[in-house]
Design an enzyme around this catalytic site. Sequence first.
Site, PDB file in Angstrom:
ATOM      1  N   ARG A  53      41.938  39.078 -36.715  1.00 54.18           N
ATOM      2  CA  ARG A  53      41.763  38.322 -35.484  1.00 54.18           C
ATOM      3  C   ARG A  53      42.155  36.887 -36.001  1.00 54.18           C
ATOM      4  O   ARG A  53      42.362  35.811 -35.251  1.00 54.18           O
ATOM      5  CB  ARG A  53      40.356  38.262 -35.240  1.00 54.18           C
ATOM      6  CG  ARG A  53      39.661  37.054 -34.022  1.00 54.18           C
ATOM      7  CD  ARG A  53      38.314  37.134 -33.842  1.00 54.18           C
ATOM      8  NE  ARG A  53      37.409  37.634 -34.617  1.00 54.18           N
ATOM      9  CZ  ARG A  53      36.741  37.012 -35.709  1.00 54.18           C
ATOM     10  NH1 ARG A  53      37.141  35.620 -35.795  1.00 54.18           N
ATOM     11  NH2 ARG A  53      36.128  37.155 -36.585  1.00 54.18           N
ATOM     12  N   ASP A 178      52.931  24.253 -18.293  1.00 56.19           N
ATOM     13  CA  ASP A 178      53.177  25.571 -18.044  1.00 56.19           C
ATOM     14  C   ASP A 178      54.596  25.817 -17.909  1.00 56.19           C
ATOM     15  O   ASP A 178      55.292  25.293 -16.830  1.00 56.19           O
ATOM     16  CB  ASP A 178      52.499  26.119 -16.899  1.00 56.19           C
ATOM     17  CG  ASP A 178      52.641  27.820 -16.875  1.00 56.19           C
ATOM     18  OD1 ASP A 178      53.661  28.152 -17.437  1.00 56.19           O
ATOM     19  OD2 ASP A 178      51.549  28.049 -16.286  1.00 56.19           O
TER      20      ASP A 178
END
Length: 382
Positions: A53, A178
């Site tokens: 992780r 974005d």
Amino acid sequence: MDNEVQRGFETLAIHAGQEPDPATGAVVPPIYQVSTYKQDGIGGLRGGYEYSRSANPTRTALEVCLAETEGGARGLAFASGLAAEDALLRTVCRPGSHVIVPNDAYGGTYRLFAKVAQPWGVEFDPVPLGDIAAVRAAVRPETKIIWVETPTNPLLGVADIAALAAVARDAGALLAVDNTFASPYLQRPLELGADVVVHSTTKYIGGHSDVVGGALIAADADLGERLAFHQNAMGAVAGPFDAWLTLRGIKTLGVRMDRHCANAERVVDLLTRHPSVRQVLYPGLPDHPGHEIAAKQMKAFGGMVSFRMESEEAAVRVCERTKLFTLGESLGGVESLIEHPGRMTHASAAGSPLEVPADLVRLSVGIEDAADLLRDLEQALT
């Protein structure tokens, strides 16, 4: 890689973070399908890896490649584009913060702000980002992020990244761009003053409709470290196989985008001449309101095309009649897709200021033979 030598995009996409494996000489990074790592004594980590992780070698290769192709200090790979967006919001904002968003943002982004961030206490205002004066007027003392899509999804609006970066600096806010529609091959927001770039790597970067992922690329190391903390703490990381697939996709991004753009131009030419089409939305058209800005900040105008029919019924009918353009959500894959945004990808924005026109059709133009794509659209429109 030798950072003192400036390399072109295609070279970085193939080699950044992807040196041959020192043990075997493999030229492709292995899939490290592992959750934990042997430590050489307590705290003695091999290469900094302890638990996947926190870090995984396959993901690290992808993150280095993302950072170098965008020209950033730190790249971070997530389980989806929205997971990346959420991590950015949680890193920068707190209850009481304010964000400026495009008034034609992606429906999933709008849902994140309206249904998740706003109940948490983060306010947001949709603003036409092509109007710099309107953006300045929308800034508050609490504004933490100016959130940009350019081109926007699905109306293909264009925002001036450098001008918005100046507004953000004056406001003491971050400029987040974005870059999913353009990809780092066509547009480099960090070079224009953005602080962080967001991607749905599911789209053009992955490019083959076989993996879901997201990314953040920070301009400076400090912001990158803060984002990395939240990536680890929140846990929505890219798995090793997903990272490997995305890394495989980015290697061919340059050649694919060239073909996407060339095919889109052919499609736009057909649509602008067709009597059934009321309006074509594409930054490459000289009459597009953002054409000059797009020409200045993009290498080419992309593979996304939207158009409006005479009615919602006509738009739906076109979507249902194509045979080579597949009716489906998402975008940026090698295959061409068609959709009705109002009923599909942007249904969550219905009834909001971001509601899209009911007569709108969106195309993700793939890399098939252009003549075949044109024939398919001709029969669907007739």
